[in-house]
Design an enzyme around this catalytic site. Structure first.
Site, PDB file in Angstrom:
ATOM      1  N   SER A   1      -8.323   3.281  -7.055  1.00  0.00           N
ATOM      2  CA  SER A   1      -7.407   3.356  -5.770  1.00  0.00           C
ATOM      3  C   SER A   1      -7.976   2.223  -4.894  1.00  0.00           C
ATOM      4  O   SER A   1      -7.802   0.864  -5.387  1.00  0.00           O
ATOM      5  CB  SER A   1      -7.612   4.537  -4.828  1.00  0.00           C
ATOM      6  OG  SER A   1      -6.680   4.606  -3.940  1.00  0.00           O
TER       7      SER A   1
ATOM      8  N   LYS B   1      -5.586   4.378 -10.666  1.00  0.00           N
ATOM      9  CA  LYS B   1      -4.759   5.036  -9.757  1.00  0.00           C
ATOM     10  C   LYS B   1      -4.221   3.882  -8.633  1.00  0.00           C
ATOM     11  O   LYS B   1      -4.897   3.505  -7.681  1.00  0.00           O
ATOM     12  CB  LYS B   1      -5.687   6.060  -8.707  1.00  0.00           C
ATOM     13  CG  LYS B   1      -5.099   6.742  -7.694  1.00  0.00           C
ATOM     14  CD  LYS B   1      -5.992   7.421  -6.858  1.00  0.00           C
ATOM     15  CE  LYS B   1      -5.399   8.521  -6.025  1.00  0.00           C
ATOM     16  NZ  LYS B   1      -4.480   7.507  -4.927  1.00  0.00           N
TER      17      LYS B   1
ATOM     18  N   GLU C   1      -8.545 -11.842  -9.130  1.00  0.00           N
ATOM     19  CA  GLU C   1      -7.129 -12.575  -9.234  1.00  0.00           C
ATOM     20  C   GLU C   1      -7.205 -13.774  -7.996  1.00  0.00           C
ATOM     21  O   GLU C   1      -6.451 -14.765  -8.532  1.00  0.00           O
ATOM     22  CB  GLU C   1      -5.741 -11.845  -8.984  1.00  0.00           C
ATOM     23  CG  GLU C   1      -5.596 -11.032  -9.920  1.00  0.00           C
ATOM     24  CD  GLU C   1      -4.263 -10.113  -9.997  1.00  0.00           C
ATOM     25  OE1 GLU C   1      -3.432 -10.574  -9.057  1.00  0.00           O
ATOM     26  OE2 GLU C   1      -3.878  -9.273 -10.780  1.00  0.00           O
TER      27      GLU C   1
END
Length: 452
Positions: free
Chosen positions: A295, A320, A306
């Site tokens: 999460s 999740k 990224e």
């Protein structure tokens, strides 16, 4: 505060509020009674109330119906939180609670029943009263709690500051039970711990994002590490199951000077939730994750990876990528239901995919659980699991001759000083890999700086 994402957060709050008003304006009770299944549920409740052989507990029946409704969704992230648990979770989010200052863990980890002390915070009420790691709860204020779970014991051990809780405990190596009277106090919840590793590598671990003071605590630890001479950083998110989105965004933004942080997708509509502001902690860094990083942890790891800010080391994360809305119910409980999906800065779904590390490193800190089941024994016969001549698990067959034996790894070490990390480069192979990776990142950054 980060203005750019705060604005979109405010818009999200307004939209959520409008959605709640829209739901309230609908006649759900009428819709419910207009269905045959809805009327059947009311008929069932009436029949049990009026005709069942024994008296029935209204709240138990109704909460059972709520849980049955949620169970029909077959969604592990949608749940009904009963009032006492909801109150405890709300208190924890604030960053403090009133209690004794001890971390609890199951005594019998195969059943989850029975509770023992995992650690006692230094100078807290429990420490001052003499409680120790390994003490097992027998009674709380005269109530037998030997079959309680950790959350059940926590509910009754907590209480208003200044009040007294009376505990009866058993201690390994001590024949007679020990009794304690402890005056409750305000306990700060510290979810950030740090230490310095060799070669001026700072180490920070975040245990949860379910704390409204997490980012504040992180900033304090980062400044402390810089003051101690840290020239690079390992951010450890292993076993962090997530929490508040706002804290995940603040944590990611703390390390980013630009770029997107997270996108949200709800019923096919995708929108940017947060992008970074220029101010950032700028030391070379590595993020350490494992299969239990989930999460909010995945949002942070994905954003830093990224945007090229950090190398991610460890195992593929849990996956999740959905978020829950929280609805306070009239009985004091809460309904937590899935309503959004989170996407990484490149709009990749986290759900079921997780974050793939740049460098794979298996988390071998704790031995994996070994389970053996069987039948056909005589009642009471002993079963052992033996590995290389060592007995690592034992149990006895039940009255039907069936057995389940589990060999569990050791409980995790926790420092008695809140905020002080306990690490071991020798035994933690994934941390060693992250350590080598951050040294390489630091060398690359130094070369680039020299070239400039």
């Amino acid at each position: 505060m980060k203005r750019r994402w705060m604005i979109s957060g405010l818009v999200g709050l307004i939209v959520a509020t409008m959605a709640v008003y829209a739901q309230v304006s609908r006649d759900f009770a009428g819709e419910f009674l207009n269905t045959a299944a809805g009327r059947a549920l009311i008929q069932t409740y009436g029949a049990l109330k009026s005709g069942y052989l024994h008296d029935v507990d209204d709240e138990k029946l109704i909460r059972g119906a709520i849980n049955g409704m949620i169970g029909a969704l077959e969604d592990p992230y949608t749940a009904y939180i009963e009032p006492r648990a909801a109150a405890r979770e709300t208190q924890d989010l604030s960053g403090s609670f009133e209690g004794i200052g001890a971390v609890l863990t199951p005594h019998n980890r195969s059943t989850g029943k029975g509770v023992e002390i995992l650690t006692v915070y230094k100078d807290g009420p429990a420490s001052q009263a003499g409680l120790q790691r390994g003490d097992v709860f027998l009674e709380v204020d005269g109530v037998d709690v030997t079959e309680y779970t950790t959350s059940e014991v926590a509910d009754i051990v907590r209480g208003p500051k200044g009040t007294v809780v009376r505990l009866k405990m058993s201690r390994p190596g001590v024949d007679e039970p020990l009794e304690f009277e402890i005056v409750r106090d305000t306990i700060q919840i510290i979810d950030v711990s740090s230490t310095m590793l060799p070669d001026d590598v700072g180490y920070v671990s975040l245990s949860s994002f379910n704390n409204q003071r997490l980012h504040e605590q992180l900033v304090e630890h980062l400044q402390r590490l810089k003051d101690q001479g840290a020239t690079s950083l390992i951010l450890d998110l292993r076993d962090n199951s997530g929490g508040l989105l706002t804290q995940a965004i603040l944590v990611a933004d703390e390390f980013l000077s630009g770029g997107d942080i997270v996108f949200q997708r709800a019923r096919g509509v995708t929108q940017r939730i947060a992008s970074a502001d220029p101010a950032a902690f700028d030391l070379p860094m590595v993020v350490l994750v494992n299969e239990q990083s989930a999460s909010a942890s995945e949002i942070v790891a994905g954003a830093l990876q990224e945007n090229g800010r950090a190398v991610v080391v460890g195992e593929r994360t849990f996956g999740k990528g959905v978020a829950q809305s929280l609805l306070s119910l009239s009985d004091g409980g809460q309904l937590r239901y899935v309503s959004f999906e989170w996407l990484t800065p490149t709009r990749q779904s986290i759900a079921e995919q997780g974050i793939t590390p740049d460098i794979y490193a298996e988390d071998t800190r704790f031995p994996r659980t070994i389970v053996a089941e069987g039948r056909g024994l005589k009642p009471g016969q002993t079963v052992e699991i033996v590995v290389d001549g060592e007995v690592i698990g034992t149990t006895t067959a039940d009255e039907d001759g069936e057995f389940t034996v589990m060999a569990l790894g050791p409980t995790r070490p926790v420092s008695e000083v809140q905020g002080q990390a306990v690490v071991d480069l020798e035994s933690d192979s994934a941390l060693r890999t992250a350590y080598q990776a951050v040294l390489e990142q630091r060398a690359i950054a130094a070369s680039a700086s020299a070239a400039d």
